[in-house]
Design a protein around this motif. Structure first.
Motif, PDB file in Angstrom:
ATOM      1  N   MET A   7       0.854  -1.179   0.000  1.00  0.00           N
ATOM      2  CA  MET A   7       0.000   0.000   0.000  1.00  0.00           C
ATOM      3  C   MET A   7       0.889   1.228   0.000  1.00  0.00           C
ATOM      4  SD  MET A   7      -2.813  -1.190   2.720  1.00  0.00           S
ATOM      5  CE  MET A   7      -2.058  -0.100   3.851  1.00  0.00           C
TER       6      MET A   7
ATOM      7  N   CYS B  63      -5.608   0.488  -8.814  1.00  0.00           N
ATOM      8  CA  CYS B  63      -6.043   1.182  -7.586  1.00  0.00           C
ATOM      9  C   CYS B  63      -5.789   0.406  -6.300  1.00  0.00           C
ATOM     10  CB  CYS B  63      -7.498   1.622  -7.704  1.00  0.00           C
ATOM     11  SG  CYS B  63      -8.674   0.269  -7.797  1.00  0.00           S
TER      12      CYS B  63
ATOM     13  N   SER C  27      -7.807  -6.994 -10.279  1.00  0.00           N
ATOM     14  CA  SER C  27      -8.326  -7.897  -9.240  1.00  0.00           C
ATOM     15  C   SER C  27      -9.699  -7.438  -8.730  1.00  0.00           C
ATOM     16  CB  SER C  27      -7.302  -7.952  -8.096  1.00  0.00           C
ATOM     17  OG  SER C  27      -7.929  -7.965  -6.852  1.00  0.00           O
TER      18      SER C  27
ATOM     19  N   LEU D  53       1.622  -2.119 -10.467  1.00  0.00           N
ATOM     20  CA  LEU D  53       2.214  -3.353  -9.943  1.00  0.00           C
ATOM     21  C   LEU D  53       3.725  -3.137  -9.831  1.00  0.00           C
ATOM     22  CD1 LEU D  53       1.822  -6.467  -9.421  1.00  0.00           C
ATOM     23  CD2 LEU D  53       2.363  -6.775 -11.836  1.00  0.00           C
TER      24      LEU D  53
HETATM   25  C1  LIG Z   1       1.181  -1.930  -5.732  1.00  0.00           C
HETATM   26  S1  LIG Z   1      -0.521  -2.318  -5.875  1.00  0.00           S
HETATM   27  C2  LIG Z   1      -1.278  -0.750  -5.802  1.00  0.00           C
HETATM   28  C3  LIG Z   1      -1.502  -0.351  -4.385  1.00  0.00           C
HETATM   29  C4  LIG Z   1      -2.272   0.927  -4.255  1.00  0.00           C
HETATM   30  N1  LIG Z   1      -1.488   2.065  -4.639  1.00  0.00           N
HETATM   31  C5  LIG Z   1      -2.724   1.067  -2.808  1.00  0.00           C
HETATM   32  O1  LIG Z   1      -2.141   1.858  -2.065  1.00  0.00           O
HETATM   33  O2  LIG Z   1      -3.628   0.370  -2.389  1.00  0.00           O
HETATM   34  C6  LIG Z   1      -0.682  -2.759  -7.536  1.00  0.00           C
HETATM   35  C7  LIG Z   1      -2.062  -3.200  -7.961  1.00  0.00           C
HETATM   36  O3  LIG Z   1      -1.991  -3.475  -9.359  1.00  0.00           O
HETATM   37  C8  LIG Z   1      -2.916  -4.503  -9.666  1.00  0.00           C
HETATM   38  N2  LIG Z   1      -2.550  -5.055 -10.971  1.00  0.00           N
HETATM   39  C9  LIG Z   1      -1.597  -5.960 -11.264  1.00  0.00           C
HETATM   40  N3  LIG Z   1      -1.524  -6.150 -12.594  1.00  0.00           N
HETATM   41  C10 LIG Z   1      -2.444  -5.326 -13.155  1.00  0.00           C
HETATM   42  C11 LIG Z   1      -2.843  -5.029 -14.482  1.00  0.00           C
HETATM   43  N4  LIG Z   1      -2.266  -5.637 -15.516  1.00  0.00           N
HETATM   44  N5  LIG Z   1      -3.811  -4.120 -14.683  1.00  0.00           N
HETATM   45  C12 LIG Z   1      -4.418  -3.503 -13.635  1.00  0.00           C
HETATM   46  N6  LIG Z   1      -4.096  -3.756 -12.355  1.00  0.00           N
HETATM   47  C13 LIG Z   1      -3.104  -4.638 -12.116  1.00  0.00           C
HETATM   48  C14 LIG Z   1      -2.825  -5.440  -8.486  1.00  0.00           C
HETATM   49  O4  LIG Z   1      -4.009  -6.213  -8.359  1.00  0.00           O
HETATM   50  C15 LIG Z   1      -2.606  -4.479  -7.325  1.00  0.00           C
HETATM   51  O5  LIG Z   1      -3.828  -4.186  -6.695  1.00  0.00           O
END
Ligand SMILES: C[S@@+](CC[C@H](N)C(=O)[O-])C[C@H]1O[C@@H](n2cnc3c(N)ncnc32)[C@H](O)[C@@H]1O
Length: 389
Positions: A169, A195, A218, A270
């Motif tokens: 996060m 998000c 997700s 990600l």
């Molecule tokens: C590092 S986290 C983001 C955390 C967010 N900033 C927070 O504070 O809650 C990255 C997110 O990217 C999503 N994700 C991964 N691959 C993705 C894709 N190809 N397209 C959209 N979302 C993706 C994951 O499910 C994850 O929720």
């Protein structure tokens, strides 16, 4: 008017945020000193320090210069308010405070010196209301006007209903800094396409942005974001705000969002698997290449859904291998999808192409980039608006 900003633990990022916010609100400011955790500014107009601290994510205290030759003379003006409680920071502060205390006592004042341990001490002793939390900087005296609402930040960090420790996060303060670095008006349509649990969107909501879109690959992340946005609405008694959420890979957002309809994309994508520091270089390189491909493909989609001139605040990670950083080679390729980078101005320092957020115990650093979509004739006629996800 002279002001002193005490910056957070990533001082360069904090200074860039202050520069962006003052410029967005059309203040003319020049830097007098920029030293470690302090930014000393001179402005053409009076700053609303209480309002400003509510906006900034990376500033701990805002102080204003007082025109007194010494601390005792200033504190004597508080004599009529009863016992004088004060604290003092800066070089030789303890000795200077004790000398001031002696002078005040001999002038018949009842006085208490409070060691400036942390911001909680200042709040608990009402030193902001009393205007008696003092700092000496560059041989001038400053009084604290406003202090970061750190309890509110930590409430949003720890008390929100949903969090995702696995994918990580963003700290709410950093989310707020990224929003400020985008320099966008309150009616801007903001999208976070990765998000997660919604840190950027909840922070934008608290700041008064009312046109929010979130998406994530997700379903759980989308549901978590919704719960956190509702919790934020309830807890901060915000007026009705609309937001749209959808489950989608970032690369396929054109199925859900109209072309040229988004003003700003602010996101932490990600970042790969959490690292232990024991990974081999091949593994790190493979992760880096995979992420670079995802980012470049995502920007191809961003180019379609953003308005011309639309801004993207984007985190690109770099990974620590032994004593060296493994960096991602994707910025030039991102630019080729229709973007330019816009450096961050920093009062008192040179502008920088990107900012780096890193905590000493982490094997990953976040580099923060600002891209702007180049204006091209094809997009100018596209209709604005967002279609429901
Ligand atoms: C590092 S986290 C983001 C955390 C967010 N900033 C927070 O504070 O809650 C990255 C997110 O990217 C999503 N994700 C991964 N691959 C993705 C894709 N190809 N397209 C959209 N979302 C993706 C994951 O499910 C994850 O929720």
């Amino acid at each position: 008017m002279k002001y002193l900003f005490q910056l957070g633990h990533q001082p360069q990022i904090s200074a860039a945020e202050i520069t962006a916010v003052l410029s967005l609100h059309r203040f003319t400011a020049s830097s007098l000193h920029h030293r470690e955790n302090f930014l000393n500014l001179e402005t053409d107009q009076q700053l609303n320090c209480e309002g400003l601290i509510e906006i900034l994510g990376g500033t701990i205290k805002i102080m204003q210069k007082i025109n007194f030759a010494n601390i005792a003379d200033y504190l004597l003006t508080k004599k009529s308010e009863g016992k004088i409680h004060f604290s003092l920071s800066g070089p030789d502060s303890r000795q200077l405070a004790l000398e001031a205390k002696k002078t005040l006592k001999s002038a018949g004042c009842s006085v208490r010196y409070i060691e400036p341990k942390n911001t909680a001490t200042i709040l608990h002793n009402s030193l902001i209301q009393r205007q008696t939390d003092l700092t000496i900087f560059a041989n001038e005296i400053f009084v604290t006007k406003a202090i970061q609402p750190f309890e509110e930040f930590s409430q949003r960090d720890y008390d929100r209903p949903q969090s995702d420790n696995k994918s990580g996060m963003l700290p709410p303060k950093l989310a707020r800094i990224m929003i400020n670095l985008a320099q966008i008006p309150k009616n801007a349509a903001i999208l976070d396409p990765f998000c997660g649990s919604g840190t950027i969107l909840t922070e934008a909501m608290v700041m008064g942005y009312g046109n929010l879109i979130g998406s994530d690959i997700s379903a759980k992340a989308v549901a978590d974001t919704e719960k956190n946005l509702e919790w934020t609405k309830d807890n901060y008694l915000l007026s009705p705000i609309s937001y749209l959420l959808c489950e989608s890979p970032a690369t396929q957002l054109t199925k859900h969002i109209k072309p040229a309809s988004v003003d700003a994309i602010i996101t932490e994508p990600l970042l790969g698997k959490p690292l232990t520091g024991r990974e081999n270089i091949e593994k790190l390189q493979a992760q880096t290449d995979e992420l670079a491909k995802l980012y470049i493909d995502s920007f191809k989609t961003f180019a379609k859904i953003l308005k011309p001139g639309g801004v993207v605040l984007f985190i690109i990670p770099k990974f620590l291998y032994k004593d060296e950083w493994v960096e991602m080679d994707c910025v030039d390729k991102i630019k080729k999808t229709g973007f330019k980078t816009v450096p961050f101005e920093i009062l008192g320092s040179k502008s920088v192409e990107h900012l780096t957020y890193h905590r000493p115990d982490q094997h990953l650093a976040r580099t923060i980039w600002r891209f702007v979509k180049k204006v091209s004739v094809d997009h100018l006629s596209a209709p604005p608006g967002i279609s429901p996800c």
